[in-house]
Design an enzyme around this catalytic site. Structure first.
Site, PDB file in Angstrom:
ATOM      1  CG  LEU A 151      -1.854  -1.123   1.356  1.00 13.27           C
ATOM      2  CD1 LEU A 151      -2.566  -1.025   2.580  1.00 13.27           C
ATOM      3  CD2 LEU A 151      -2.716  -1.335   0.130  1.00 13.27           C
ATOM      4  CG  HIS A 177      -3.132   1.311  -2.301  1.00 12.56           C
ATOM      5  ND1 HIS A 177      -1.852   1.125  -2.333  1.00 12.56           N
ATOM      6  CD2 HIS A 177      -4.060   0.603  -3.365  1.00 12.56           C
ATOM      7  CE1 HIS A 177      -1.653   0.319  -3.464  1.00 12.56           C
ATOM      8  NE2 HIS A 177      -2.724  -0.211  -4.212  1.00 12.56           N
TER       9      HIS A 177
HETATM   10  P1  AMP Z   1      -4.034  -2.045  -6.864  1.00 12.06           P
HETATM   11  O1  AMP Z   1      -3.293  -2.492  -5.562  1.00 12.06           O
HETATM   12  O2  AMP Z   1      -2.799  -1.699  -7.710  1.00 12.06           O
HETATM   13  O3  AMP Z   1      -4.586  -3.142  -7.590  1.00 12.06           O
HETATM   14  O4  AMP Z   1      -4.906  -0.891  -6.640  1.00 12.06           O
HETATM   15  C1  AMP Z   1      -5.806  -0.873  -5.867  1.00 12.06           C
HETATM   16  C2  AMP Z   1      -6.584   0.342  -6.084  1.00 12.06           C
HETATM   17  O5  AMP Z   1      -6.112   1.548  -5.866  1.00 12.06           O
HETATM   18  C3  AMP Z   1      -7.211   0.470  -7.696  1.00 12.06           C
HETATM   19  O6  AMP Z   1      -8.458   0.890  -7.677  1.00 12.06           O
HETATM   20  C4  AMP Z   1      -6.041   1.350  -8.183  1.00 12.06           C
HETATM   21  O7  AMP Z   1      -6.691   2.172  -9.171  1.00 12.06           O
HETATM   22  C5  AMP Z   1      -5.900   2.537  -6.889  1.00 12.06           C
HETATM   23  N1  AMP Z   1      -4.567   2.984  -7.092  1.00 12.06           N
HETATM   24  C6  AMP Z   1      -3.570   2.603  -7.393  1.00 12.06           C
HETATM   25  N2  AMP Z   1      -2.375   3.438  -7.590  1.00 12.06           N
HETATM   26  C7  AMP Z   1      -3.352   4.866  -7.092  1.00 12.06           C
HETATM   27  C8  AMP Z   1      -2.761   5.895  -7.227  1.00 12.06           C
HETATM   28  N3  AMP Z   1      -1.646   6.349  -7.611  1.00 12.06           N
HETATM   29  N4  AMP Z   1      -4.012   7.035  -6.983  1.00 12.06           N
HETATM   30  C9  AMP Z   1      -5.133   6.753  -6.580  1.00 12.06           C
HETATM   31  N5  AMP Z   1      -5.355   5.521  -6.567  1.00 12.06           N
HETATM   32  C10 AMP Z   1      -4.461   4.272  -6.888  1.00 12.06           C
END
Ligand code: AMP
Length: 282
Positions: free
Chosen positions: A33, A37
């Site tokens: 995270l 996140h």
């Molecule tokens: P992940 O753990 O990469 O699958 O991401 C989980 C959620 O966090 C997804 O909805 C992503 O789009 C969101 N997320 C990942 N990176 C970012 C970021 N830099 N800014 C905002 N949301 C993010």
């Protein structure tokens, strides 16, 4: 924060909360995270009575087994960050809890045009795996609101299509992209970059901004060519795509189209780490 590892125990707990009319916000993640996140957790806390976060590195959405093996896992730190952020529940299942009948994808989710473009083209099967896990997680958590990041632009459209097809009443909220001070979009995969690579990787956001500044002044192909040259010069080794699309559908922009939202999207490799980013042009 309560940690659940078993789907049925989480369901039982959440059912009781629902009886008390508490609204449930859900933030699905793959862990490792970062502030991006946590911004989703923050949003959920403001808009729901109970915030559920899941951490599950879903094997079925990785088309590249090496990417799966190398995906960063930082559970202790994740728990610490979530506790600090005020998340109410962490769902931390093992693979067999999510896929009791095995990880084969037996059902094909009809994603239409979205299936084979951009991420779908370069990561075959990726979105089928995303739909498989999101469907299962939504069945378990049954949230009122689902929090997603704009960072995964195409994924948002895919999940909205899935929710529509499942005919379930879940409100999707999309959070803006959180960035490092140099503009690099925060990503769990950034942990695999060296300090020098992290600096170079900011070029992806700079290239998107170049496109935004030159939008309307240069031909589409020239915009893409300039961005591509900029990335390669900055140290990116391989570019999967640089595209400029209709932000609502991800379809190509028709010449002279007006009154549509436009997004530029890039996927490119620095070292062996694949990064994606996007920027709304207008
Ligand atoms: P992940 O753990 O990469 O699958 O991401 C989980 C959620 O966090 C997804 O909805 C992503 O789009 C969101 N997320 C990942 N990176 C970012 C970021 N830099 N800014 C905002 N949301 C993010």
């Amino acid at each position: 924060m309560i940690i659940f590892k078993k789907a049925n125990e989480l369901q039982e707990y959440l059912q009781k909360q629902k009886v008390n009319n508490r609204s449930i916000g859900f933030v699905p993640t793959m862990g490792a995270l970062h502030e991006g996140h946590l911004s989703l957790v923050d949003l959920s806390k403001k808009n729901s009575d109970l915030t559920v976060v899941s951490i599950f590195v879903n094997p079925t959405q990785f088309n590249d087994p090496k990417d799966y093996q190398l995906y960063p896992i930082t559970i202790e730190n994740d728990c610490f960050l979530l506790e600090k952020s005020g998340a109410d529940i962490l769902f931390l299942p093992y693979v067999n809890e999510i896929y009791p009948n095995g990880t084969d994808i037996n059902k094909h989710f009809d994603l239409g045009y979205l299936e084979n473009i951009l991420e779908g083209l370069y990561r075959p099967g990726h979105f089928q795996g995303v739909c498989q896990v999101v469907k299962r997680l939504l069945e378990i958590v049954q949230p009122d609101k689902l929090y997603l990041g704009q960072k995964d632009f195409q994924q948002v459209l895919v999940i909205k299509k899935l929710i529509n097809a499942l005919n379930i009443n879940i409100h999707t909220i999309v959070a803006p992209i959180k960035r490092e001070s140099n503009g690099l979009a925060m990503s769990s995969r950034n942990m695999r970059l060296s300090e020098t690579e992290r600096q170079k990787a900011a070029a992806i956001f700079e290239a998107l901004n170049m496109i935004k500044n030159d939008w309307g002044k240069k031909e589409m192909n020239q915009l893409k060519k300039d961005a591509s040259e900029y990335l390669l010069k900055a140290g990116f080794e391989k570019i999967d795509y640089i595209e400029i699309c209709n932000a609502d559908s991800l379809k190509p922009i028709e010449a002279n189209a007006t009154n549509i939202k436009v997004v530029a999207l890039i996927a490119a490799f620095i070292g062996n780490v694949r990064l994606i980013d996007n920027l709304i042009l207008y």
